[in-house]
Design a protein around this motif. Structure first.
Motif, PDB file in Angstrom:
ATOM      1  N   GLN A  71     105.515 123.077 -16.080  1.00  0.00           N
ATOM      2  CA  GLN A  71     104.719 122.358 -17.580  1.00  0.00           C
ATOM      3  C   GLN A  71     104.198 121.106 -17.541  1.00  0.00           C
ATOM      4  O   GLN A  71     103.574 120.870 -18.104  1.00  0.00           O
ATOM      5  CB  GLN A  71     106.079 122.314 -18.433  1.00  0.00           C
ATOM      6  N   GLU A  72     105.101 120.074 -16.592  1.00  0.00           N
ATOM      7  CA  GLU A  72     104.462 118.724 -16.441  1.00  0.00           C
ATOM      8  C   GLU A  72     103.330 118.702 -15.781  1.00  0.00           C
ATOM      9  O   GLU A  72     102.922 117.395 -15.821  1.00  0.00           O
ATOM     10  CB  GLU A  72     105.788 118.060 -15.355  1.00  0.00           C
ATOM     11  N   VAL A  73     103.059 119.491 -14.448  1.00  0.00           N
ATOM     12  CA  VAL A  73     102.111 119.613 -13.961  1.00  0.00           C
ATOM     13  C   VAL A  73     100.650 120.041 -14.617  1.00  0.00           C
ATOM     14  O   VAL A  73      99.797 119.705 -15.075  1.00  0.00           O
ATOM     15  CB  VAL A  73     101.862 120.405 -12.193  1.00  0.00           C
ATOM     16  N   PHE A  74     100.781 121.189 -14.925  1.00  0.00           N
ATOM     17  CA  PHE A  74     100.241 121.358 -16.462  1.00  0.00           C
ATOM     18  C   PHE A  74      99.868 120.476 -17.341  1.00  0.00           C
ATOM     19  O   PHE A  74      98.958 119.908 -17.542  1.00  0.00           O
ATOM     20  CB  PHE A  74     100.854 122.711 -17.172  1.00  0.00           C
ATOM     21  N   SER A  75     100.214 119.386 -17.729  1.00  0.00           N
ATOM     22  CA  SER A  75     100.364 118.811 -18.665  1.00  0.00           C
ATOM     23  C   SER A  75     100.058 118.003 -18.507  1.00  0.00           C
ATOM     24  O   SER A  75      98.855 117.110 -18.745  1.00  0.00           O
ATOM     25  CB  SER A  75     101.964 118.297 -19.744  1.00  0.00           C
ATOM     26  N   GLU A  76      99.853 117.318 -17.279  1.00  0.00           N
ATOM     27  CA  GLU A  76      99.057 116.071 -16.278  1.00  0.00           C
ATOM     28  C   GLU A  76      97.206 116.539 -16.384  1.00  0.00           C
ATOM     29  O   GLU A  76      96.685 115.716 -16.499  1.00  0.00           O
ATOM     30  CB  GLU A  76      99.778 115.358 -15.243  1.00  0.00           C
ATOM     31  N   ASP A  81      91.917 116.419 -16.686  1.00  0.00           N
ATOM     32  CA  ASP A  81      89.880 117.275 -17.153  1.00  0.00           C
ATOM     33  C   ASP A  81      90.247 117.820 -18.268  1.00  0.00           C
ATOM     34  O   ASP A  81      91.057 118.931 -18.504  1.00  0.00           O
ATOM     35  CB  ASP A  81      91.101 118.534 -15.557  1.00  0.00           C
ATOM     36  N   LYS A  82      89.520 117.888 -18.610  1.00  0.00           N
ATOM     37  CA  LYS A  82      88.584 118.858 -19.629  1.00  0.00           C
ATOM     38  C   LYS A  82      87.330 119.402 -19.437  1.00  0.00           C
ATOM     39  O   LYS A  82      86.518 119.971 -20.965  1.00  0.00           O
ATOM     40  CB  LYS A  82      88.220 117.104 -20.882  1.00  0.00           C
ATOM     41  N   THR A  83      87.647 119.514 -18.615  1.00  0.00           N
ATOM     42  CA  THR A  83      86.132 120.245 -17.692  1.00  0.00           C
ATOM     43  C   THR A  83      86.850 121.790 -17.585  1.00  0.00           C
ATOM     44  O   THR A  83      85.660 122.287 -17.547  1.00  0.00           O
ATOM     45  CB  THR A  83      84.924 120.018 -17.386  1.00  0.00           C
ATOM     46  N   HIS A  84      87.608 122.237 -18.031  1.00  0.00           N
ATOM     47  CA  HIS A  84      88.501 123.493 -17.716  1.00  0.00           C
ATOM     48  C   HIS A  84      89.436 123.629 -18.822  1.00  0.00           C
ATOM     49  O   HIS A  84      90.075 122.959 -19.730  1.00  0.00           O
ATOM     50  CB  HIS A  84      89.240 123.760 -16.092  1.00  0.00           C
ATOM     51  N   ARG A  85      90.012 125.339 -18.818  1.00  0.00           N
ATOM     52  CA  ARG A  85      90.292 125.797 -20.035  1.00  0.00           C
ATOM     53  C   ARG A  85      91.681 126.516 -19.049  1.00  0.00           C
ATOM     54  O   ARG A  85      92.015 127.205 -18.289  1.00  0.00           O
ATOM     55  CB  ARG A  85      89.858 127.138 -20.601  1.00  0.00           C
ATOM     56  N   PHE A  86      92.577 125.987 -19.672  1.00  0.00           N
ATOM     57  CA  PHE A  86      94.069 125.940 -19.165  1.00  0.00           C
ATOM     58  C   PHE A  86      95.140 126.609 -20.112  1.00  0.00           C
ATOM     59  O   PHE A  86      94.720 126.544 -21.287  1.00  0.00           O
ATOM     60  CB  PHE A  86      95.076 124.570 -19.183  1.00  0.00           C
ATOM     61  N   VAL A 111      97.474 123.587  -8.012  1.00  0.00           N
ATOM     62  CA  VAL A 111      96.514 124.115  -9.538  1.00  0.00           C
ATOM     63  C   VAL A 111      95.244 122.626  -8.676  1.00  0.00           C
ATOM     64  O   VAL A 111      94.066 123.523  -9.316  1.00  0.00           O
ATOM     65  CB  VAL A 111      96.948 122.916 -10.434  1.00  0.00           C
ATOM     66  N   ASP A 112      94.982 121.909  -8.249  1.00  0.00           N
ATOM     67  CA  ASP A 112      94.144 120.592  -7.839  1.00  0.00           C
ATOM     68  C   ASP A 112      92.939 122.066  -7.568  1.00  0.00           C
ATOM     69  O   ASP A 112      91.597 122.012  -7.410  1.00  0.00           O
ATOM     70  CB  ASP A 112      94.333 119.822  -6.680  1.00  0.00           C
ATOM     71  N   ASN A 113      93.481 122.873  -6.460  1.00  0.00           N
ATOM     72  CA  ASN A 113      92.524 123.779  -5.229  1.00  0.00           C
ATOM     73  C   ASN A 113      91.930 125.009  -6.192  1.00  0.00           C
ATOM     74  O   ASN A 113      90.035 124.707  -6.151  1.00  0.00           O
ATOM     75  CB  ASN A 113      93.351 124.769  -4.433  1.00  0.00           C
ATOM     76  N   SER A 114      92.626 125.098  -7.946  1.00  0.00           N
ATOM     77  CA  SER A 114      91.595 125.915  -8.160  1.00  0.00           C
ATOM     78  C   SER A 114      90.559 125.601  -9.158  1.00  0.00           C
ATOM     79  O   SER A 114      89.228 125.415  -9.195  1.00  0.00           O
ATOM     80  CB  SER A 114      92.741 126.819  -9.854  1.00  0.00           C
ATOM     81  N   VAL A 115      91.053 123.545  -9.788  1.00  0.00           N
ATOM     82  CA  VAL A 115      89.812 123.018  -9.964  1.00  0.00           C
ATOM     83  C   VAL A 115      89.283 122.924  -9.141  1.00  0.00           C
ATOM     84  O   VAL A 115      88.165 122.169  -9.999  1.00  0.00           O
ATOM     85  CB  VAL A 115      91.132 121.330 -10.710  1.00  0.00           C
ATOM     86  N   LYS A 116      89.295 122.261  -8.136  1.00  0.00           N
ATOM     87  CA  LYS A 116      87.803 122.477  -7.448  1.00  0.00           C
ATOM     88  C   LYS A 116      87.217 123.439  -7.113  1.00  0.00           C
ATOM     89  O   LYS A 116      85.462 123.639  -7.647  1.00  0.00           O
ATOM     90  CB  LYS A 116      88.271 121.446  -6.078  1.00  0.00           C
ATOM     91  N   TYR A 117      87.326 124.324  -6.765  1.00  0.00           N
ATOM     92  CA  TYR A 117      86.454 125.658  -7.354  1.00  0.00           C
ATOM     93  C   TYR A 117      86.306 126.400  -8.301  1.00  0.00           C
ATOM     94  O   TYR A 117      85.768 127.278  -7.815  1.00  0.00           O
ATOM     95  CB  TYR A 117      86.974 126.293  -5.249  1.00  0.00           C
TER      96      TYR A 117
END
Length: 204
Positions: A71-76, A81-86, A111-117
């Motif tokens: 939950q902490e990582v999700f919230s951070e 990052d406002k460009t993806h849907r979480f 999570v960062d890997n998912s955001v990058k690609y």
């Protein structure tokens, strides 16, 4: 060596004529800052793996709530990052024995890997659950994205140090290929394992 070469190139540019050209100076400053940040991350990753290889990392094992860390990582991530849907689906009070700092680092890497690609507007889902395992109940963390996916021939190699798929090499976001090696080290030291399912242009 690429970040060093880029920095040297911009320093030479500044030295020759950039000092009197505000546009060239700002471009150089931005590039040098970006490359220095990339080098800092690379050095930190290399030091982590070197300490891990030499048993220089002491794990502070304790009872911790895996879902609370997720939950902490999700919230951070959602905050920066406002460009993806979480989205998330977290099992309540999912306790494991582990090192909270390393587990949090692991979650951030995934999570960062998912955001990058994942392209802008794509969905990234973080979930935790419990399932039956060979040694009793297992805690499961799943990071699912709608990204570019991993080619089948690359899947067996993604945890190797410095390995990058052709796709990530061509991307500005492509790192040094150490993140998943660190993630694997953390997971294995906690007695866990990875399961990866990926389809190109569908997600991972």
């Amino acid at each position: 060596r690429t970040p060093i070469a880029v920095i040297q190139g911009y320093v030479n540019l500044l030295d020759r004529w950039g000092k009197h050209d505000p546009k060239a100076m700002q471009e150089s400053i931005d590039a040098i800052k970006g490359e220095a940040a990339a080098m800092k991350e690379l050095v930190e990753q290399l030091l982590f793996l070197a300490r891990g290889d030499n048993a220089g990392i002491h794990l502070e094992m304790e009872a911790l709530d895996l879902s609370a860390l997720a939950q902490e990582v999700f919230s951070e991530t959602q905050m920066i990052d406002k460009t993806h849907r979480f989205t998330q689906s977290l099992a309540p009070k999912l306790y494991i024995t582990g090192d909270s700092g390393l587990i949090k680092q692991l979650l951030r890497i995934l999570v960062d890997n998912s955001v990058k690609y994942t392209p802008e507007g794509g969905r990234i889902r973080l979930s935790t659950a419990v399932r039956p395992g060979e040694r009793g109940e297992e805690a499961v963390v799943t990071v699912q994205d709608e990204g570019s996916g991993i080619p089948a021939q690359s899947l067996p190699h993604i945890f190797e140090r410095f390995y990058r798929t052709d796709q990530s090499r061509a991307r500005k976001t492509g790192g040094a290929g150490l993140g998943l090696s660190i993630a694997k080290w953390i997971v294995e030291r906690h007695g866990g394992h990875f399961e990866v399912l990926s389809r190109e242009q569908i997600g991972t």
